[in-house]
Enzyme design. Sequence first.
Site, PDB file in Angstrom:
ATOM      1  N   GLY A 160      -0.201   5.809   0.529  1.00 12.72           N
ATOM      2  CA  GLY A 160      -0.525   4.451   0.931  1.00 12.72           C
ATOM      3  C   GLY A 160       0.231   4.061   2.195  1.00 12.72           C
ATOM      4  O   GLY A 160       1.211   4.702   2.583  1.00 12.72           O
ATOM      5  N   CYS A 161      -0.229   3.008   2.856  1.00 14.42           N
ATOM      6  CA  CYS A 161       0.364   2.623   4.138  1.00 14.42           C
ATOM      7  C   CYS A 161       1.785   2.088   3.964  1.00 14.42           C
ATOM      8  O   CYS A 161       2.720   2.523   4.665  1.00 14.42           O
ATOM      9  CB  CYS A 161      -0.524   1.623   4.851  1.00 14.42           C
ATOM     10  SG  CYS A 161      -0.973   0.165   3.878  1.00 14.42           S
TER      11      CYS A 161
END
Length: 350
Positions: A160-161
Amino acid sequence: MKLDVAILGASGYGGGELLRWLSTHPKVASLRGTARTLAGQPFWKAHPNLRGVLDGGFEEELDWTAFAGCEQPVVFSALAHGALAEKLPELESAWRAAGIAERLLLVDLSGDFRLQDPAVFAKAYKKAHPCPEQLPRFVYGMPEWNKARIPGARRIANPGCFATALQLGVVPLRGLKLGFLAASAATGSSGSGASPSEGTHHPLRAQDFRAYKVLAHQHLPEVHMAMEACAVEGDLAFVPQSAPMVRGIFATLMFPLPGDLDAKALQARAQVAFQDCPFVRLVEDSPRVTAVAGSNFADISVAAKGGAGVVLVALDNLCKGMASQAVQNMNLALGLPETEGLRIAGRYPA
């Protein structure tokens, strides 16, 4: 090696970035993408920046038998969270029927396969995993601490970012007993996807700054994975924030300095930690989101004073936090140079 690439869900921001990066990758022989609502339309209908750059258009479904003669089939899934997990058993069956299942590389950009424990997944995403039997097949694709497991992998879960930014901040702290690690990270509106919502609609966001999912973001278990792998001990508290920008994440990690660790020693740790990481740049003073926007680079700095330590991280949430990191994982998995097609400067000013 020639790669024939398919992107599932190519009409969103992640899909658009994959198309942009892969359109210039020297090993990509063909590039296709699905989007049911835009089937039959050219790619530039959803991604106007690709007009005149990338031919081709969206397809409703892919004929997997067309990939049977490919030297190396690659599939990126940019589907919404939960969609690939629902479809994967059917897809695996289709890939087996086409004779490509064992050699096909699948890189998933969603959160569907990042967490190996179904119970941890259920707690993070508030639902049971649709196909838990598939979880052990996926390698977590965070090159800066899990690179050794990526070469040869055929199923990769892209981080995920927020998780990417915070894990990069954890890496220089390897082996430290911190007691407590406090993290905050501000993200741009593109992190919530192409469909507008109260959190992303420009009039509601442009002049605002707020926190959300305080101490409860679904990326926390991914950060705990990095802390465990890097033997970093301490309780983690994370506050994500919504910033008035389109692209980028700026993360701040703060912790009490253990023992006699000072600024010079912390800087030395960072240099050692990232010496084999081609997309991490150590900078003086503060990293800047504008310096990494549109690129696969993450800029990082460290500081220490008065018993407190800080790691600062800036990256583009759609690139190093998503699509270009997926391409980086593809390169590593297939034995290509890690930087193939990715060593491109970002925009400045953004």
